[in-house]
Design an enzyme around this catalytic site. Sequence first.
Site, short mmCIF file in Angstrom:
data_model
loop_
_atom_site.label_atom_id
_atom_site.label_comp_id
_atom_site.label_asym_id
_atom_site.label_seq_id
_atom_site.Cartn_x
_atom_site.Cartn_y
_atom_site.Cartn_z
N LYS A 26 0.83 -1.21 0.00
CA LYS A 26 0.00 0.00 0.00
C LYS A 26 0.87 1.26 0.00
O LYS A 26 0.61 2.19 -0.78
CB LYS A 26 -0.93 -0.02 1.23
CG LYS A 26 -1.86 1.16 1.34
CD LYS A 26 -3.10 0.83 2.15
CE LYS A 26 -2.83 0.66 3.63
NZ LYS A 26 -2.55 1.93 4.33
N GLY A 99 -5.40 7.70 5.44
CA GLY A 99 -4.53 8.69 6.08
C GLY A 99 -3.27 8.91 5.27
O GLY A 99 -2.79 10.05 5.13
N GLN A 174 4.58 9.16 7.25
CA GLN A 174 3.66 10.02 6.49
C GLN A 174 4.08 11.48 6.60
O GLN A 174 4.09 12.21 5.61
CB GLN A 174 2.23 9.84 7.00
CG GLN A 174 1.66 8.48 6.68
CD GLN A 174 0.28 8.27 7.29
OE1 GLN A 174 -0.27 9.16 7.93
NE2 GLN A 174 -0.27 7.08 7.11
N ASP A 324 1.74 -1.18 11.94
CA ASP A 324 0.45 -1.67 11.43
C ASP A 324 0.16 -3.12 11.84
O ASP A 324 -0.94 -3.62 11.59
CB ASP A 324 0.42 -1.56 9.90
CG ASP A 324 0.43 -0.10 9.44
OD1 ASP A 324 -0.06 0.76 10.19
OD2 ASP A 324 0.93 0.16 8.33
N LYS A 351 -4.74 5.81 14.44
CA LYS A 351 -4.87 5.13 13.14
C LYS A 351 -6.33 5.20 12.70
O LYS A 351 -7.08 6.02 13.18
CB LYS A 351 -4.35 3.70 13.25
CG LYS A 351 -2.87 3.62 13.57
CD LYS A 351 -2.03 4.21 12.46
CE LYS A 351 -0.56 4.21 12.79
NZ LYS A 351 0.23 4.91 11.79
N ARG A 399 -7.76 -3.21 9.49
CA ARG A 399 -6.84 -4.13 10.16
C ARG A 399 -7.48 -4.78 11.40
O ARG A 399 -7.13 -5.90 11.76
CB ARG A 399 -5.53 -3.43 10.52
CG ARG A 399 -4.78 -2.95 9.28
CD ARG A 399 -3.32 -2.71 9.52
NE ARG A 399 -2.78 -1.83 8.49
CZ ARG A 399 -2.40 -2.23 7.27
NH1 ARG A 399 -2.50 -3.49 6.92
NH2 ARG A 399 -1.94 -1.35 6.40
C1 S3P Z 1 2.51 4.74 6.22
C2 S3P Z 1 3.01 5.14 7.43
C3 S3P Z 1 2.45 4.68 8.72
C4 S3P Z 1 1.53 3.48 8.55
C5 S3P Z 1 0.61 3.62 7.38
C6 S3P Z 1 1.39 3.79 6.10
C7 S3P Z 1 3.14 5.27 4.99
O1 S3P Z 1 1.71 5.75 9.27
O2 S3P Z 1 0.79 3.25 9.72
O3 S3P Z 1 -0.22 2.48 7.25
O4 S3P Z 1 2.86 4.73 3.89
O5 S3P Z 1 3.94 6.20 5.09
P1 S3P Z 1 2.39 6.90 10.20
O6 S3P Z 1 3.29 7.69 9.37
O7 S3P Z 1 1.23 7.70 10.70
O8 S3P Z 1 3.09 6.15 11.29
#
Ligand code: S3P
Length: 444
Positions: A26, A99, A174, A324, A351, A399
Amino acid sequence: MDAARRLVSRRPATPLTGRIAVPGDKSISHRALMFGALAVGETRITGLLEGEDVLRTAAAMRALGAEVTRDPDGTWRVAGRGVGGLVEPPDVLDMGNSGTGARLLCGVLASHPLFAVMTGDASLRQRPMRRVIDPLSACGARFAAREGGRLPLSIQGPKEALPMEYRVPVPSAQVKSAVLLCGLNAPGITRVEEPEATRDHTENMLRHFGATVKVEEAGRGRVITLQGQPELRAADVEVPGDPSSAAFLVAATLLVPGSQLTITGVGLNELRCGFYATLAEMGADIVVENRCLQGGEPVGDLVVSHCELRGVDIPWERAPTMIDEYPVLAVVASHAVGTTRMRGLKELRVKESDRVAATAALLAVNGARVTIEGDDLIVHGDGRPPPGGGLVETNMDHRIAMAALVLGVATEQPVTADETGFIDTSFPGFAELMNRAGGALAPA
Ligand code: S3P
């Protein structure tokens, strides 16, 4: 999306066996579409995750002027507009449940001189966006959002963006990625410091598309410097299988006596592998075969066999590398001998749902012994599956729904998940794949 699908998971009559592949990663899929849109030329993506979340990102890239198409054989093509070349979207960008899509897109938009409005579903509209609004405002973008920095929000990018220097206060790939994506269209050097190393797919992809990026270790964290306004060149991306999706099949295999399953082509980026390191400490029998590099990311086949497991103490420093996977790890821990303590799960509370509370509730309603102490989740196992028989509230969280259905493969009584349509956000075909491997998931 049919969000109200109720599914029940029972102990299968026979063990899980065979060879399967899980859908594409993803994180990498979102990024491949965004980088494709920011590059000059045509990017071809194979193995793209065709889950709801990623399809929202594809739609957003189209609305911003990139041409995004899918060939009948499943190859995606993105004709990009070049760094700084995106156009004003004619309507609100709806990022659904995602998100990652929403926060990364804030980064892309913040340094473009255009106006955009973004929203999402009821779960996403509750999630904190201040963590990207604050650092991105430093490039000159103006944001307006709901109370508490929640979606919907609007962005007006500046005529000419300023480069940024930012120390990410929470371990978040992120947030780091949003700043780097924004820095792409700012002249000069953007510098991001992260106190804990988090998944580095953005850095890898920046290099893959021809940007100049430097990564230095700094204690447990990293300092990343990016030279702004590069000409990104279209590049082919082969998306590996998602280790976070594979985790559910790995867990189910470990829990059903006699099972042995091979999951092929799983991404093994070391900053995503905390779940697998933890399972090894618990005594899990997992062998990695056919290791290779695919588009700059390590990949391998996982051969998983059922075995007895013991409880472990998982240090808080490991959280970014398995963030995750805690819900399904907690499910595994409920079958192990002894106590498993998962430390420092603060980020898990923001989350798709509060996953600390939701994971504890999913186990408790099925008769497992679980407690929460501050931001630690503690599961007490006695080497036998919990009784099961519970109805799990999934809270629009894919999840939590999948973790509940994995629990049901080993409990005496079946486990029901109240709402499983959200599984399609990250793992379309989950129930079918579980059943192909030998699971017994059915509509309730
Ligand atoms: C992700 C970062 C994580 C993860 C999300 C995907 C990404 O989130 O939980 O499923 O692709 O950068 P956070 O940056 O909020 O930890």
